[in-house]
Structures are given as structure tokens and as C-alpha cells.
Design an enzyme around this catalytic site. Structure first.
Site, PDB file in Angstrom:
ATOM      1  N   GLU A  81     -10.119  -0.533   3.289  1.00  0.00           N
ATOM      2  CA  GLU A  81     -10.890  -0.005   4.405  1.00  0.00           C
ATOM      3  C   GLU A  81     -12.276  -0.640   4.436  1.00  0.00           C
ATOM      4  O   GLU A  81     -12.833  -0.981   3.384  1.00  0.00           O
ATOM      5  CB  GLU A  81     -11.044   1.513   4.233  1.00  0.00           C
ATOM      6  CG  GLU A  81      -9.729   2.290   4.282  1.00  0.00           C
ATOM      7  CD  GLU A  81      -9.251   2.553   5.700  1.00  0.00           C
ATOM      8  OE1 GLU A  81      -9.333   1.645   6.551  1.00  0.00           O
ATOM      9  OE2 GLU A  81      -8.793   3.680   5.943  1.00  0.00           O
ATOM     10  N   ASN A 102      -9.193  -0.967  12.524  1.00  0.00           N
ATOM     11  CA  ASN A 102     -10.590  -1.076  12.093  1.00  0.00           C
ATOM     12  C   ASN A 102     -10.815  -2.315  11.220  1.00  0.00           C
ATOM     13  O   ASN A 102     -11.831  -2.415  10.536  1.00  0.00           O
ATOM     14  CB  ASN A 102     -11.011   0.192  11.333  1.00  0.00           C
ATOM     15  CG  ASN A 102     -10.187   0.407  10.057  1.00  0.00           C
ATOM     16  OD1 ASN A 102      -9.279  -0.365   9.756  1.00  0.00           O
ATOM     17  ND2 ASN A 102     -10.518   1.451   9.314  1.00  0.00           N
ATOM     18  N   HIS A 111      -8.888  -3.298   8.674  1.00  0.00           N
ATOM     19  CA  HIS A 111      -8.409  -3.208   7.292  1.00  0.00           C
ATOM     20  C   HIS A 111      -7.168  -4.069   7.062  1.00  0.00           C
ATOM     21  O   HIS A 111      -6.436  -4.412   7.987  1.00  0.00           O
ATOM     22  CB  HIS A 111      -8.182  -1.755   6.851  1.00  0.00           C
ATOM     23  CG  HIS A 111      -7.017  -1.039   7.431  1.00  0.00           C
ATOM     24  ND1 HIS A 111      -7.061   0.299   7.742  1.00  0.00           N
ATOM     25  CD2 HIS A 111      -5.767  -1.436   7.754  1.00  0.00           C
ATOM     26  CE1 HIS A 111      -5.882   0.682   8.203  1.00  0.00           C
ATOM     27  NE2 HIS A 111      -5.082  -0.362   8.230  1.00  0.00           N
ATOM     28  N   ASP A 153       0.836  -1.206   0.000  1.00  0.00           N
ATOM     29  CA  ASP A 153       0.000   0.000   0.000  1.00  0.00           C
ATOM     30  C   ASP A 153       0.870   1.255   0.000  1.00  0.00           C
ATOM     31  O   ASP A 153       2.077   1.184   0.236  1.00  0.00           O
ATOM     32  CB  ASP A 153      -0.996  -0.004   1.177  1.00  0.00           C
ATOM     33  CG  ASP A 153      -0.347  -0.296   2.520  1.00  0.00           C
ATOM     34  OD1 ASP A 153       0.891  -0.221   2.637  1.00  0.00           O
ATOM     35  OD2 ASP A 153      -1.088  -0.615   3.470  1.00  0.00           O
TER      36      ASP A 153
HETATM   37  C1  GLP Z   1      -1.782   0.480   8.480  1.00  0.00           C
HETATM   38  C2  GLP Z   1      -1.282  -0.072   7.136  1.00  0.00           C
HETATM   39  C3  GLP Z   1      -1.302  -1.575   7.119  1.00  0.00           C
HETATM   40  C4  GLP Z   1      -0.844  -2.096   8.460  1.00  0.00           C
HETATM   41  C5  GLP Z   1      -1.917  -1.788   9.472  1.00  0.00           C
HETATM   42  C6  GLP Z   1      -1.551  -2.127  10.901  1.00  0.00           C
HETATM   43  O1  GLP Z   1      -2.717   1.496   8.285  1.00  0.00           O
HETATM   44  N1  GLP Z   1      -1.976   0.426   5.978  1.00  0.00           N
HETATM   45  O2  GLP Z   1      -0.481  -2.048   6.057  1.00  0.00           O
HETATM   46  O3  GLP Z   1      -0.651  -3.484   8.383  1.00  0.00           O
HETATM   47  O4  GLP Z   1      -2.389  -0.457   9.360  1.00  0.00           O
HETATM   48  O5  GLP Z   1      -0.527  -1.303  11.352  1.00  0.00           O
HETATM   49  P1  GLP Z   1       0.242  -1.521  12.719  1.00  0.00           P
HETATM   50  O6  GLP Z   1       1.041  -2.781  12.544  1.00  0.00           O
HETATM   51  O7  GLP Z   1       1.124  -0.319  12.877  1.00  0.00           O
HETATM   52  O8  GLP Z   1      -0.769  -1.646  13.794  1.00  0.00           O
END
Ligand code: GLP
Length: 226
Positions: free
Chosen positions: A133, A126, A128, A67
């Protein structure tokens, strides 16, 4: 599906590194979708230590971007490509990468690879995956989209400044077609959404719930599950 539970984030990193190491040893040409975010960073650091020690070799594997924010340059400190490059591609010595520039380019690149062997994923607060999303159905394609307020807030925490309101993400269709999926989840703040993803209904409101349709391995720490 019950996650493998590790005592803490450090043990989680060891277990995840063991899983990924086994995959690349079995298939040196592994194509890997690579999440950024905080959760997989100790895992990538552990993999880098193993590469440094000569225990595992990623030089023939391909790293695929999951992403990115829209409208930022490569030298922007918030670039997710740069985060992936710094934390995974360079320390692990990968020479082959697929960037996510546009849905058409990305789809063709994935086809050229013969599909993804492994998707390494974090869990959005959330529900995702990447930036799929809620609501995201299982056939949601690679696309640009507007980030939700929840994701704008959680992503702002990475950088201390606001992130762009738009993003591009590998589609749910790409993620769910990976031959193996590895979901890493750490911390008490993920407990509710992890239970929803693994125990609740499969629903576009929790995109990660569709991972149960895949060859899924979940590694979580105690705070995220018990
Ligand atoms: C982010 C990214 C994801 C990531 C997720 C969890 O928004 N777009 O690729 O895996 O949320 O992030 P974290 O590991 O910092 O909780």
C-alpha cells in the site's frame, strides 16, 4: 515506457496469454508470482484453454502467491490462495506452489527457487502492487500490514462482504527483483493511476511507479490508457 494497448479486455487477455506462453515455453521451470484480482482472470482462462488444447505446458513451473488477507482459513470463500488455486494453479496444471505464510518462510522459499522469473501483476486503484500500500518504498520487505480504506473498499467488491483489515504481501523488494514483470491494466477507472505509474515521478505514494526499474511489460486496454 509505453504500454502495449489492446482494444478491450478480451484482446488484452490474448496478448498477455501470448507473453506468458512464450515465457514458459522458453523456460519450462518458470517461477511465476501470480496476482489475483479481476484483471488477470480472462488471461488465466485463456491460458487454461491453451493448456487444455495441448499448446502449452505449465506442469514444471512454480506458482508463487502474491498476497493474502490475515486471519482467514483456507476454506474461507475470500481466501486469495483459493482464488489463485481455482483460477491458475489447477486449470493450468501446476504441481509446484509457494504459499505466502510468513516473511521468513517466503524469503527462504524464493531463495530456494533462485528468485522469480516472472511477476504477473495487477494495478491497485491506489497504485498498490499486491498489498504494498502507499507509501511503499522499493525496498519494502515482505510483511504484514493494515489495508488502506481504498483497498478495503475495492476488495469488498470482490466478495460483497467486508475483508479482513490486515494482509500479508510479497515485498516490493521481491517484486522488483523478478527477472520479468508483466503489469495488466483494464478499465477507465485505472486510467489515472496507470498514467501516474508510468509517467509521474517514481514515488512510494505510487508503488507501481517503481516497476519502471524492472524489465517491465505493460499490457493495457484502450479504456485504461487513451
Ligand atoms: C487487489 C490485490 C492485487 C490486485 C489489485 C488489482 O487489491 N491485492 O493483487 O492486483 O488489487 O485488482 P483488480 O485487478 O481487481 O483491479
Amino acid at each position: 515506457m509505453t504500454p502495449t494497448i489492446q482494444a478491450d479486455a478480451e484482446q488484452l487477455a490474448q496478448a498477455a496469454a501470448d507473453f506468458i506462453t512464450a515465457q514458459v515455453r522458453a523456460n519450462p521451470h518458470l517461477s511465476i508470482l501470480v496476482a489475483t484480482g479481476n484483471t488477470p482472470m480472462p488471461t488465466y482462462a485463456e491460458l487454461a484453454r491453451r493448456v487444455e488444447a495441448g499448446d502449452v505446458d505449465f506442469s514444471r513451473a512454480t506458482a508463487v502467491q502474491l498476497d493474502e488477507y490475515l486471519g482467514i482459513e483456507d476454506d474461507d470463500p475470500r481466501s486469495l490462495w483459493n482464488w489463485m488455486r481455482r483460477s491458475f494453479v489447477e486449470p493450468l496444471g501446476l504441481t509446484r506452489t509457494v504459499r505466502l505464510h510468513s516473511p521468513g518462510q517466503f524469503g527462504a522459499a524464493i531463495r530456494d527457487l533462485g528468485g522469480l522469473d516472472l511477476a504477473i501483476l495487477g494495478l491497485g486503484p491506489n497504485g498498490h502492487l499486491g498489498f504494498n500500500e502507499p507509501p511503499s518504498p522499493p525496498d519494502a520487505p515482505t510483511r504484514t500490514l493494515a489495508l488502506t480504506p481504498a483497498s478495503l473498499e475495492s476488495n469488498r467488491a470482490y466478495w460483497g462482504v467486508a475483508v479482513p483489515a490486515g494482509a500479508i504481501t510479497a515485498g516490493m523488494d521481491v517484486i522488483l527483483a523478478a527477472r520479468q514483470t508483466l503489469l495488466l491494466v483494464s478499465g477507465a477507472h485505472k486510467r489515472g493511476v496507470l498514467h501516474a505509474a508510468l509517467r509521474g515521478p517514481e514515488t512510494p505514494e505510487v508503488p507501481a511507479s517503481f516497476l519502471r526499474r524492472t524489465a517491465l511489460t505493460v499490457i493495457a486496454d484502450e479504456a485504461a490508457w487513451t
